[in-house]
Design an enzyme around this catalytic site. Structure first.
Site, PDB file in Angstrom:
ATOM      1  CB  ILE A   1      46.666  48.187  33.929  1.00 18.37           C
ATOM      2  CG1 ILE A   1      46.103  49.032  35.309  1.00 18.37           C
ATOM      3  CG2 ILE A   1      46.346  48.486  32.901  1.00 18.37           C
ATOM      4  CD1 ILE A   1      46.124  50.246  35.184  1.00 18.37           C
ATOM      5  CB  VAL A   2      46.775  42.627  32.042  1.00 19.02           C
ATOM      6  CG1 VAL A   2      47.380  42.191  30.868  1.00 19.02           C
ATOM      7  CG2 VAL A   2      47.701  41.650  33.388  1.00 19.02           C
TER       8      VAL A   2
ATOM      9  CG  ASP B   1      37.472  40.748  35.733  1.00 19.33           C
ATOM     10  OD1 ASP B   1      35.978  40.783  36.103  1.00 19.33           O
ATOM     11  OD2 ASP B   1      38.540  40.541  36.911  1.00 19.33           O
TER      12      ASP B   1
ATOM     13  CG  ASP C   1      40.693  36.017  36.387  1.00 15.11           C
ATOM     14  OD1 ASP C   1      42.342  35.526  36.964  1.00 15.11           O
ATOM     15  OD2 ASP C   1      40.297  36.315  35.361  1.00 15.11           O
TER      16      ASP C   1
ATOM     17  CB  THR D   1      42.469  41.179  42.899  1.00 12.18           C
ATOM     18  OG1 THR D   1      43.834  41.742  42.471  1.00 12.18           O
ATOM     19  CG2 THR D   1      42.887  41.869  44.283  1.00 12.18           C
TER      20      THR D   1
END
Length: 254
Positions: free
Chosen positions: A12-13, A110, A130, A133
């Protein structure tokens, strides 16, 4: 002040922004089993340590690819920031954005944030890679449309699968090894993953440009972008804060 939060599968950013300037940002591990109370303790302590006053936060924008955490975060954010308004990125708001999303229910929020930020910075005919994950390739065409996405396992996901399915292969730190000819187990895995994914990235870029018959501006983001991008033939731009900056841009259109 705006708080932008990106809930990913691994991390979590979140960051506090004054206009478009990031005053501070944090990264914590994603845990779908944590309660709103537990996340509240984390947020309060990190904001205090980062010298961000909670009462200065007027707006919050939240993107999540972990559905189980949306409600706990809404509850937590309401408790921590009592006066702030909360916006959640979803297909309901996509018609307000400067880019067109051809299949809105089939793309992560995202990736939409990445695309909005890349479009604002670099215009059309842009690909965002990106390194999260999942390893994702999002392409914005010449009519400001997200033309499509390619998805592969992320580097850490691949290493985790390799270590989890084999008895003698360890988890490793992902850095380029001295040679593609690994002389020990760690260097062998690094060679296969780091150099293998470098080839994968260049191949997807080149195939996409060939299919579109168009040179693309290539933008990398995500935790491992700084490892792979310098090894590729095609990536010249690294934007570590692209997702959060995209959320700030999205907020400006709401």
């Amino acid at each position: 002040m705006l708080l932008a939060i990106d809930i990913g599968n691994t991390n979590i950013v979140f960051g506090a922004f004054d206009s478009s300037v990031c005053l501070n940002n944090w990264r914590i591990q994603t845990d779908p089993l944590k309660t709103a109370d537990e996340y509240e303790v984390l947020f309060r302590s990190l904001l205090t340590a980062g010298k961000i006053c909670r009462t200065d936060i007027e707006k919050i924008i939240l993107s999540s690819v972990v559905p189980a955490l949306v409600h706990p975060f809404e509850e937590m954010l309401t408790n921590v920031f009592e006066e702030a308004t909360i916006a959640i990125v979803s297909p309901n708001i996509y018609n307000k954005l400067p880019i067109k999303i051809l299949n809105p229910t089939q793309i992560g929020t995202d990736l939409v944030a990445n695309a909005v930020s890349a479009f604002q910075k670099f215009g059309t005919n842009t690909m965002v890679i990106d390194f999260g994950t999942a390893l994702t390739f999002t392409t914005i065409g010449d009519k400001a449309q997200i033309l499509g996405v390619a998805i592969a396992p992320g580097l850490r996901t691949a290493v985790g699968a390799l270590a989890g399915k084999t008895a003698q292969l360890p988890q490793i730190h992902l850095t380029p090894p001295p040679s593609v000819l690994g002389e020990n187990t760690v260097h062998a895995i690094q060679a296969g993953i780091v150099y293998g994914f470098t080839g994968l990235v260049d191949s997807i870029i080149e195939r996409t440009q060939s299919e579109l018959n168009q040179k693309l501006t290539i933008v990398a983001t995500g935790g491992l972008s700084s490892v792979i991008a310098p090894l590729t033939k095609n990536i010249k731009i690294i934007e570590p804060m692209l997702t959060l900056e995209g959320l700030v841009q999205i907020n400006s259109f709401l």
